[in-house]
Design a protein around this motif. Structure first.
Motif, PDB file in Angstrom:
ATOM      1  N   ILE A  67      44.714  16.431  26.988  1.00  0.00           N
ATOM      2  CA  ILE A  67      45.239  16.477  25.626  1.00  0.00           C
ATOM      3  C   ILE A  67      44.464  17.473  24.777  1.00  0.00           C
ATOM      4  CG2 ILE A  67      45.396  15.145  23.473  1.00  0.00           C
ATOM      5  CD1 ILE A  67      46.125  12.719  25.166  1.00  0.00           C
ATOM      6  N   HIS A  68      43.155  17.517  24.983  1.00  0.00           N
ATOM      7  CA  HIS A  68      42.298  18.363  24.156  1.00  0.00           C
ATOM      8  C   HIS A  68      41.950  19.701  24.825  1.00  0.00           C
ATOM      9  CE1 HIS A  68      41.767  15.490  20.914  1.00  0.00           C
ATOM     10  NE2 HIS A  68      41.611  14.542  21.821  1.00  0.00           N
ATOM     11  N   GLY A  69      42.642  20.017  25.909  1.00  0.00           N
ATOM     12  CA  GLY A  69      42.475  21.331  26.519  1.00  0.00           C
ATOM     13  C   GLY A  69      41.134  21.554  27.189  1.00  0.00           C
ATOM     14  N   ILE A  70      40.542  20.512  27.730  1.00  0.00           N
ATOM     15  CA  ILE A  70      39.247  20.649  28.408  1.00  0.00           C
ATOM     16  C   ILE A  70      39.489  20.790  29.908  1.00  0.00           C
ATOM     17  CG2 ILE A  70      37.034  19.546  28.906  1.00  0.00           C
ATOM     18  CD1 ILE A  70      37.261  18.114  26.238  1.00  0.00           C
ATOM     19  N   HIS A  71      39.041  21.890  30.491  1.00  0.00           N
ATOM     20  CA  HIS A  71      39.233  22.150  31.909  1.00  0.00           C
ATOM     21  C   HIS A  71      38.062  21.600  32.721  1.00  0.00           C
ATOM     22  CE1 HIS A  71      42.679  24.462  30.965  1.00  0.00           C
ATOM     23  NE2 HIS A  71      42.033  25.524  30.485  1.00  0.00           N
ATOM     24  N   LEU A  72      38.376  21.086  33.892  1.00  0.00           N
ATOM     25  CA  LEU A  72      37.308  20.615  34.779  1.00  0.00           C
ATOM     26  C   LEU A  72      36.579  21.780  35.433  1.00  0.00           C
ATOM     27  CD1 LEU A  72      38.936  17.508  36.510  1.00  0.00           C
ATOM     28  CD2 LEU A  72      36.973  17.545  34.972  1.00  0.00           C
ATOM     29  N   ALA A  73      37.305  22.836  35.782  1.00  0.00           N
ATOM     30  CA  ALA A  73      36.703  24.032  36.385  1.00  0.00           C
ATOM     31  C   ALA A  73      35.814  23.672  37.573  1.00  0.00           C
ATOM     32  CB  ALA A  73      35.909  24.810  35.334  1.00  0.00           C
ATOM     33  N   GLY A  74      36.354  22.859  38.462  1.00  0.00           N
ATOM     34  CA  GLY A  74      35.615  22.521  39.676  1.00  0.00           C
ATOM     35  C   GLY A  74      34.686  21.337  39.551  1.00  0.00           C
ATOM     36  N   ARG A  75      34.498  20.813  38.333  1.00  0.00           N
ATOM     37  CA  ARG A  75      33.622  19.651  38.167  1.00  0.00           C
ATOM     38  C   ARG A  75      34.357  18.385  38.603  1.00  0.00           C
ATOM     39  NH1 ARG A  75      32.337  19.419  32.129  1.00  0.00           N
ATOM     40  NH2 ARG A  75      34.546  19.958  32.059  1.00  0.00           N
ATOM     41  N   ARG A  76      33.583  17.344  38.886  1.00  0.00           N
ATOM     42  CA  ARG A  76      34.161  16.084  39.331  1.00  0.00           C
ATOM     43  C   ARG A  76      34.168  15.058  38.209  1.00  0.00           C
ATOM     44  NH1 ARG A  76      31.040  13.559  43.957  1.00  0.00           N
ATOM     45  NH2 ARG A  76      32.849  12.167  43.963  1.00  0.00           N
TER      46      ARG A  76
END
Length: 300
Positions: A67-76
């Protein structure tokens, strides 16, 4: 958990913004209890920059991040809850020992408040790691805000026991506490618990039934315990999260003999000052008068 109507989608957030890497430690991040917009800028920054994310409900955590546009970018995002805590804590503690920044979010609200994060924070503190709070939404504080009851002193008692006898014993412990009481409860047990509270605390105690706080169908009913218990007994079980708020004990008529009995009992274990304060709060009598009587009974 839904974004506010008409809200403009935020720009995507990626790990490691201009502020650099988060300092190592365990970050306890408060999340919305309903409306997704009720999250702080600091919480969003931590979720975007943490090395590891732990969540009571990974699906809700990832939905909030989407919802807030936060990407995991490979994080778990790893699950951490009552059932898997003993197995997951060693992994999280190992990452903290490596110097990682670990963010923990509860299902909704502030971590460690009626939440399984207590043991994790305890072990992190014992191991010498930094434990940092990112404060925000809390159903306890929201309910206190809208209940219309005294807030200068309150006690959060969590969930009452499910079984009737255990619940009665549990409530009896709080009957004379001179403070506003806050309880969480299952919607399908709310009517029975209100009836038990009316019996344990008295039907005339002011109270508030708070449901679905901050959400679309938010409902707050303010009445006496007896009135709330009677109303809910004749209705289908409510839906959604429920918080019950009960006002302090009502002042009652206290004769000289009752006052002396209460003071003598209190003076067996307390100083004159503490005994007078406790009895004055319990009876609603002026503290100066109760203190003077306590001095006389103590022979001072």
């Amino acid at each position: 958990m839904t974004a506010s109507e008409g809200a403009t989608p935020p720009a995507p957030r990626s790990p490691g913004p201009a502020g650099g890497r988060l300092p190592p430690g365990l970050y306890l991040v408060a999340t919305p209890i309903g409306t997704a917009d009720d999250i702080t800028l600091r919480a969003l920054d931590i979720l975007a920059r943490a090395d590891l994310l732990a969540a009571e409900d990974t699906r809700r955590a990832r939905h909030l991040m989407d919802i807030h546009g936060i990407h995991l970018a490979g994080r778990r995002v790893i699950p951490y809850h009552d059932h898997n805590g003993p197995e997951q804590r060693p992994h999280i503690m190992a990452r903290l020992a490596e110097g990682a920044a670990v963010a923990y979010v509860s299902d909704a609200g502030t971590p460690l408040i009626a939440d399984p994060g207590y043991r994790l924070a305890q072990e992190a503190i014992a191991a010498g790691h930094e434990v940092i709070a990112a404060p925000g939404a809390s159903a306890v504080l929201v309910a206190l805000t809208v209940a219309g009851l005294p807030t200068d002193r309150f006690l959060f008692a969590g969930f009452p026991p499910v079984k009737e006898a255990a619940r009665a014993r549990f409530l009896a412990e709080f009957a004379t506490v001179p403070a506003t009481l806050v309880f969480y409860e299952s919607p399908r047990r709310s009517a029975a618990t209100l009836a038990a509270m009316a019996e344990a605390f008295g039907p005339d105690r002011p109270a508030a039934f708070c449901r679905e706080l901050t959400k679309k169908f938010e409902e707050v009913r303010r009445a006496t315990l007896g009135e709330l218990a009677q109303a809910l007994a004749g209705e289908p079980d409510p839906r959604g999260e429920v918080v019950l708020v009960v006002g302090p004990p009502l002042p009652r008529e206290t004769g000289p003999e009752d006052l002396d009995t209460a003071l003598r009992t209190a003076l067996e274990e307390m100083s004159v000052k503490d005994a007078a304060r406790m009895v004055a709060e319990a009876t609603g009598l002026p503290r100066r008068d109760v203190y003077a009587r306590a001095l006389a009974l103590a022979g001072k």
